[in-house]
Each structure stands twice: as C-alpha cells, then as structure tokens.
Scaffold this active site. Structure first.
Site, PDB file in Angstrom:
ATOM      1  N   HIS A 165       0.901  -0.792  -0.482  1.00  0.00           N
ATOM      2  CA  HIS A 165       0.098  -0.142   0.176  1.00  0.00           C
ATOM      3  C   HIS A 165       1.053   1.884   0.169  1.00  0.00           C
ATOM      4  O   HIS A 165       0.593   2.282   0.790  1.00  0.00           O
ATOM      5  CB  HIS A 165      -1.109  -0.472   0.884  1.00  0.00           C
ATOM      6  N   GLU A 258     -12.641   0.865  -5.119  1.00  0.00           N
ATOM      7  CA  GLU A 258     -13.784   3.135  -5.979  1.00  0.00           C
ATOM      8  C   GLU A 258     -13.521   3.895  -6.671  1.00  0.00           C
ATOM      9  O   GLU A 258     -12.325   3.606  -7.107  1.00  0.00           O
ATOM     10  CB  GLU A 258     -13.804   3.472  -4.812  1.00  0.00           C
ATOM     11  N   TYR A 268     -12.113  10.700   2.769  1.00  0.00           N
ATOM     12  CA  TYR A 268     -12.908   9.516   2.107  1.00  0.00           C
ATOM     13  C   TYR A 268     -13.144   8.188   3.115  1.00  0.00           C
ATOM     14  O   TYR A 268     -13.964   6.897   2.725  1.00  0.00           O
ATOM     15  CB  TYR A 268     -12.636   9.599   1.219  1.00  0.00           C
TER      16      TYR A 268
END
Length: 384
Positions: A165, A258, A268
C-alpha cells in the site's frame, strides 16, 4: 458490506500472487510479439502486442511518440512503440524491491521547451522501515537516455514496516502549478484518519515538492500542510478530466473498490467507512448520507482491484471522450467509467490478464500494461 466476494480475493500485501496471465504471443527478435492484433468477441478494439516486459508498473509518452515504462524491480525503459525495442534509461535511483514496493510511477512535467522534466516515485529504506519518495530529474534522450540531476523532492511520512500500500501515483494539474501524489496507508489503516502524517492521503505540492500554500491544512504546518484529502486506503490511479476535476481509483478491502472525485479537504472514510469488508469477514460500516465522509462515485463488490487511471480525450474513440479507463488486476479486465453528469459504470472488457496501467497515446490509441513477469505492452485501436 456483508456480500461475499467471489473469485480471486486479493490481500493487497500478496497482490502479485494472483496471476491469471495469458501469453498467447511469442516475442520476435526486437522484443515485440509477432503477429497483428485481432479483435476478440465483445471487444470494440483490436489488440496489438508491442513489447514484453518485467513487472511493468506505469508508463507515459514523450512528445516524439516514444514511451517511458517503469518496471517495478527498478528499471526505467525508453520504448520505441513502433519497433517494440527497449533501451534502459541510466541514472535511475536504487529502489527497495519487495512486495508492492519498487519503482512506481513516471510522468512528465508540462512542456517547458527544453529537456523534459520527469517526476518519478519509488520506495526507499530508512529509519523506521520503508517509505515512498518522489524525485525530479531532467530527461536527456539525445544519446543514451539518462536522468540527470535527480533530486528527491518529497518523502512519505512516516517510514514504517511492511511492503504494501505505497500507492505513489502522480499527476500534475492542468495549470502545471501543482503536483499530486497518492500516498497509501501502508496496511496500517488508522493513519488514514490522522492528519499528522501523510499515510492514507493525497498530497498537493508545488513543482519543487513543497506544500502548496493554499492547501486545506496549511495553517497546521509540518506534513499536515501537504494534505489535500485523506481517509484513503490504496489509491492506485489518479487523473484530471477536461473540466480540471481530479479523480482517483482506490483498492478497497474485501470488496468496496472505488472511483472517487477528489475534493479539497475531503475525508474518504477509510477505515471507518467502506462498501467492502475486512479480509477476516468483519463488517465495516457502509458509506451512508450524512456520515461525514465523501462517498465513492462508483464502487465494485466483488473486488476488481483497480490500478492505473486515464481519462480519454482523443479522437480514435470519439464515443468515449471524457470517460475514465482503469485496469483491473484480480478482475483481469479493462474498465470504462462514464464521467457524464454523474459517474456510472460503463463497459468491462475481459483481457485475460491482470491490467496494471492504462494510458492514451499521442494518436488517441489506448495503451495498457499487463502486470507481472512477462507483462506485455498492448496497443488498442478501433475495430473495423
């Protein structure tokens, strides 16, 4: 979201383990697969393989029509997309090649009339573990292609353990005044809600890597001043549309992938809200009106694992002008999202391989990179 996920459930830290590759072509002497492209059933385009690469991650085009392709293990290649030949670019920084870490994105700064300026992102080691960085260099292609004067202009804060990530996708806004960087939450989750670090954020910088002075948290100083939006998990694509709006695609947990319209100062939701679930099956509250979080414009469940994002403005496919295109890793597809008055899912074309990157060529052709060892560079032209 409690809906079970079917097919390939991809834990992000083990993303490369889910292959699903399809390699029907044999490389020719130049490195380009032999044979002309042919349309497949249900596809409105002809696919032509151009080159075979080693874990390609990103690409961008030079004004002369050649392409730069970044391979995650740490090579930057100049690709002749007509011949399919590749030349290694010198002056590339040393990278940490582990898991999802390595050499990530490459883009060019707006044309200044001289040697092009390239922005690159990669992973480095340091105190606390590893973290992403962004560098800037002049790109000399007059002889042996070389990055000259490479300097690091931004570092993901803080460095931490793990090799997933990182995100590290780059975009320059239409004015050329700001550089945007996606910064993943490094599989730590909670930092995405903490404005004292840049994990789980999208940062907005000046061209030299400083915090843009009108950012939403500029008054806080420090790395907080760099943040444009937060509450992100692992945004792996970012692009501006013709109206100057910024879009990003983001890999969710178990479901909940998304596409988001990125707004100044917006939160978010990750990990407090998601239309997916934790890999353990534990529920995460869905996005609902009034929860204080920006809901996705489009989302997927089961997962498709989005990567790369391009907003089309060419003439080869006029019916798709203004639409977004993204690759699907576990979904092994090229996906179109209609960005009309409101974003909506469009087409999803099976590609038979994990798609890591999508770009538009100078003549309006669509180009995609397959993921993994032997990932191919493919050109997509309209079917007759």
């Amino acid at each position: 979201m409690r809906t079970p996920v079917l097919g390939c459930l991809v834990v992000a830290a083990l993303l490369a383990a889910c292959t699903g590759e399809s390699r029907p072509s044999t490389p020719g002497p130049s490195g380009a697969p032999t044979g002309a492209g042919t349309p497949s059933a249900g596809q409105p385009f002809v696919v032509t393989p151009v080159a075979t690469l080693d874990q390609p991650w990103s690409m961008t085009f030079l004004p002369d029509g050649r392409a730069l392709v970044a391979e995650r293990p740490g090579r930057l290649l100049l690709v002749d997309v007509v011949q399919g030949s590749t030349t290694a670019v010198e002056g590339v920084p040393e990278v940490v090649d582990a898991g999802q870490g390595g050499l990530h994105d490459v883009i060019l700064a707006p044309d200044t009339g001289g040697e092009p300026t390239a922005y690159l992102s990669w992973v480095e080691a340091g105190e606390g573990g590893t973290g992403g960085v962004v560098g800037r260099a002049r790109l000399d292609v007059t002889g042996t292609p070389t990055l000259r004067g490479l300097e690091v202009i931004w570092r993901q804060t803080p460095k931490t353990s793990g090799d997933g990530h990182f995100s590290l996708r780059l975009a320059v806004d239409p004015t050329g005044e700001h550089l945007f960087v996606t910064s993943g939450e490094r599989q730590k989750m909670q930092p995405a809600q903490d404005l004292t670090n840049t994990l789980g954020t999208i940062v907005r910088l000046t061209p030299d890597g400083g915090a843009a002075p009108d950012n939403p948290y500029a008054a806080r100083g420090g790395v907080s001043a760099q943040i444009w939006s937060h509450g992100h998990r692992n945004p792996l694509g970012i692009a501006f549309d013709a109206q100057g709006r910024l879009w990003a695609d983001e890999m969710g947990p178990r479901g909940g992938d998304e596409v988001n319209l990125i707004e100044r100062g917006a939160n978010y939701g990750w990990p407090l809200a998601s239309n997916g679930s934790h890999y353990s099956g534990q529920d995460i509250p869905d996005h609902v009106a009034g929860d204080g979080f920006a809901a996705p414009a489009v989302w997927w469940n089961p997962s498709i694992s989005p990567a790369g994002l391009m907003i089309y403005d060419g003439t080869a496919f006029p019916q798709w002008r203004g639409d977004a295109f993204l690759g699907a890793l576990s979904g092994q597809a090229l996906i179109r999202v209609d960005l009309g008055t409101s974003a909506a899912k469009g087409d999803q074309w099976s590609m038979g391989a994990r798609i890591r990157e999508v770009e538009q060529g100078p003549d309006g052709a669509i180009w995609v990179l397959e993921d993994g060892d032997g990932g191919r560079l493919l050109r997509l032209d309209p079917a007759a």
